[in-house]
Design an enzyme around this catalytic site. Sequence first.
Site, PDB file in Angstrom:
ATOM      1  N   ASP A  44      -5.254  32.552  41.206  1.00 29.17           N
ATOM      2  CA  ASP A  44      -4.117  32.900  40.366  1.00 29.17           C
ATOM      3  C   ASP A  44      -3.931  31.982  39.169  1.00 29.17           C
ATOM      4  O   ASP A  44      -4.453  30.877  39.163  1.00 29.17           O
ATOM      5  CB  ASP A  44      -2.864  32.649  41.195  1.00 29.17           C
ATOM      6  CG  ASP A  44      -2.310  33.912  41.777  1.00 29.17           C
ATOM      7  OD1 ASP A  44      -1.260  33.825  42.388  1.00 29.17           O
ATOM      8  OD2 ASP A  44      -2.934  34.974  41.576  1.00 29.17           O
ATOM      9  N   LYS A  65      -1.932  36.823  36.717  1.00 32.30           N
ATOM     10  CA  LYS A  65      -0.988  37.642  35.955  1.00 32.30           C
ATOM     11  C   LYS A  65      -0.037  36.643  35.342  1.00 32.30           C
ATOM     12  O   LYS A  65       0.800  36.083  36.018  1.00 32.30           O
ATOM     13  CB  LYS A  65      -0.196  38.573  36.875  1.00 32.30           C
ATOM     14  CG  LYS A  65      -1.017  39.672  37.479  1.00 32.30           C
ATOM     15  CD  LYS A  65      -0.162  40.514  38.407  1.00 32.30           C
ATOM     16  CE  LYS A  65       0.197  39.719  39.651  1.00 32.30           C
ATOM     17  NZ  LYS A  65       1.194  40.384  40.490  1.00 32.30           N
ATOM     18  N   MET A 177      11.228  32.206  39.164  1.00 30.61           N
ATOM     19  CA  MET A 177      11.030  33.244  38.140  1.00 30.61           C
ATOM     20  C   MET A 177      12.328  33.529  37.394  1.00 30.61           C
ATOM     21  O   MET A 177      12.626  34.689  37.080  1.00 30.61           O
ATOM     22  CB  MET A 177      10.506  34.533  38.802  1.00 30.61           C
ATOM     23  CG  MET A 177       9.160  34.334  39.440  1.00 30.61           C
ATOM     24  SD  MET A 177       8.549  35.822  40.247  1.00 30.61           S
ATOM     25  CE  MET A 177       9.468  35.787  41.770  1.00 30.61           C
TER      26      MET A 177
HETATM   27  N1  SAH Z   1       4.409  31.749  45.942  1.00 35.28           N
HETATM   28  C1  SAH Z   1       4.927  30.840  44.958  1.00 35.28           C
HETATM   29  C2  SAH Z   1       5.929  31.518  44.040  1.00 35.28           C
HETATM   30  C3  SAH Z   1       5.329  32.605  43.217  1.00 35.28           C
HETATM   31  S1  SAH Z   1       6.448  33.291  42.080  1.00 35.28           S
HETATM   32  C4  SAH Z   1       5.528  29.614  45.643  1.00 35.28           C
HETATM   33  O1  SAH Z   1       5.690  29.609  46.844  1.00 35.28           O
HETATM   34  O2  SAH Z   1       5.774  28.638  44.953  1.00 35.28           O
HETATM   35  C5  SAH Z   1       6.144  32.323  40.628  1.00 35.28           C
HETATM   36  C6  SAH Z   1       7.275  31.373  40.379  1.00 35.28           C
HETATM   37  O3  SAH Z   1       7.129  30.230  41.182  1.00 35.28           O
HETATM   38  C7  SAH Z   1       7.330  30.828  38.985  1.00 35.28           C
HETATM   39  O4  SAH Z   1       7.941  31.714  38.087  1.00 35.28           O
HETATM   40  C8  SAH Z   1       8.179  29.592  39.179  1.00 35.28           C
HETATM   41  O5  SAH Z   1       9.523  29.931  39.320  1.00 35.28           O
HETATM   42  C9  SAH Z   1       7.701  29.125  40.535  1.00 35.28           C
HETATM   43  N2  SAH Z   1       6.674  28.074  40.432  1.00 35.28           N
HETATM   44  C10 SAH Z   1       5.419  28.122  40.876  1.00 35.28           C
HETATM   45  N3  SAH Z   1       4.793  26.952  40.659  1.00 35.28           N
HETATM   46  C11 SAH Z   1       5.690  26.136  40.068  1.00 35.28           C
HETATM   47  C12 SAH Z   1       5.678  24.796  39.610  1.00 35.28           C
HETATM   48  N4  SAH Z   1       4.584  24.037  39.702  1.00 35.28           N
HETATM   49  N5  SAH Z   1       6.798  24.284  39.075  1.00 35.28           N
HETATM   50  C13 SAH Z   1       7.906  25.019  38.970  1.00 35.28           C
HETATM   51  N6  SAH Z   1       7.983  26.304  39.369  1.00 35.28           N
HETATM   52  C14 SAH Z   1       6.901  26.853  39.919  1.00 35.28           C
END
Ligand code: SAH
Length: 516
Positions: A44, A65, A177
């Site tokens: 991803d 995406k 998000m």
């Molecule tokens: N499965 C992922 C979330 C996917 S949705 C998880 O458990 O973290 C994608 C969202 O995750 C992004 O829009 C943001 O809000 C958050 N996100 C993912 N990685 C991040 C990071 N390193 N720092 C801050 N937000 C993050």
Amino acid sequence: MIPPSAAVPSRAFVSLIGAGPGDPGLLTLRGQQALQAADVVLFDYLANPELLRHCPQAETIYVGKKGFSEYISQEQISELLVAKAQEGGGRRVARLKGGDVFVFGRGSEEAEACVRAGVPFEVVPGVTSAIAAPAYAGIPVTHREVARSFAVLTGNTKEGGAHYERLSGVDTLVLLMGVRNLDQIAADLIAAGRDPQTPAATVQWGTTPQQRAVTGTLATIAQVVREAGLQAPAVTVVGEVVRLRDTLRWFESAPVLAGPLAGKTVAVTRTREGASALSDVLRARGAQVLEVPLIRFAPAPDLAPVAAALHDFGGWLLLTSNQAVRALWTLLDEAGLDARALAGMKLAAVGPSTARSLAERGLKADFVPSTPGARHLAAELPVERGEATLHLTSQLAEDELERGLSARGVPYTRAELYRTEPAPLDPGTLERLRQADVVTLASGSAARHLAALAGTDFRVAAMGPQTADAAREAGFAQVIVAHEASLDALADAAAAVVEGMEGSGVQDAGRGQTRA
Ligand code: SAH
């Protein structure tokens, strides 16, 4: 009726792996094992590409995406996942998803696609950004006195704030998000009864060297975020726990964000394996690491002598690199053999890494010296009377092992199993190399290879005086030497190069400062 699984080839398997929030150290051990075993990796936008170093053997496919512009739809990803698993005689697919598999990333849909296709799968949960990004900003999502519950919600929902009232009893809210719609979400939360003065924080690129965090209140956070220019990916935490950041901040003052190498690119040239340990040391100090392999391996032009030497050999087989183990297995495989062909031999590994390569192939090294290295192997190998040794190596093998064993009267034979040759640099790597702030050189041959492949217009940090001399001889003008032959010292030297560069005011004229 034939159940769908009956048609599925035997090796087909999908690991849905949580890649963690960004810091490559936050991958789980099981996730790492699944990557090491993978034939194909689908990764991803939010899964740190550095994790791909655990699977150099695998075909890698980017299926990111990014934001709302979808390069590839979720349905296409699920289809690709299943198709890759069913390719050929069935393949092991590792699907790397940012954070945790089942926190928003639509992992359940991919699991369902596997079920529908009859492809067996596993789920390797990951460290979710919902907890990790706040933690790296010094914000615990719970606290005995302040918050006894938390909820993770998405800001990307079509139903808007309709469900916010149901969250009224939850102490901490973590919003994923949600940067784009932060104004609306904050307003909806306030309308649903949450106090506008509730402390709030937004953390962008949490757990990575690019982490940035800002704080405000529920009423102000959207504006604060806008002014600071923070964008996705970011999480927003709303709750009293945010106040704890004042005392619990830690990552932002850690070397990875505040050290001399923070934000700098260091190219690590490799003339053999094992350079990734240096990469780890550099990353821990905040550097972006560009690994540049200067050599590659090829089979020896004539393998008949090795095959003959191995035939009916009954003594010690000496393996002094992972590549030797790898090449040995290729040799066996091509001869239609497997590890049983080595049954009558004793196996000596030069160090734990080579021993691990054997272990991965189901064999236990009979001997590993107390300190890794040819010298110790030669001195400590427990040979019994009359036992011979056979060293499977490259054309560049050094004499140390032979000298040490001969001095003990132990018969030594060398057989060339593989060749080490200069690797051409692809234009992309070359381009990125030119932009690196520092290049590390761990040996004279690295200096010569680099000069031959990419010229000498680099600032280099050299592992020791000999390497430095070789570098100067090869034409490098800007050389700093590590004060001792250790990875830490080499990283210090790289930092000194960077500091020197900033102090001179030449390369970094934008700062308008020139030091005498
Ligand atoms: N499965 C992922 C979330 C996917 S949705 C998880 O458990 O973290 C994608 C969202 O995750 C992004 O829009 C943001 O809000 C958050 N996100 C993912 N990685 C991040 C990071 N390193 N720092 C801050 N937000 C993050």
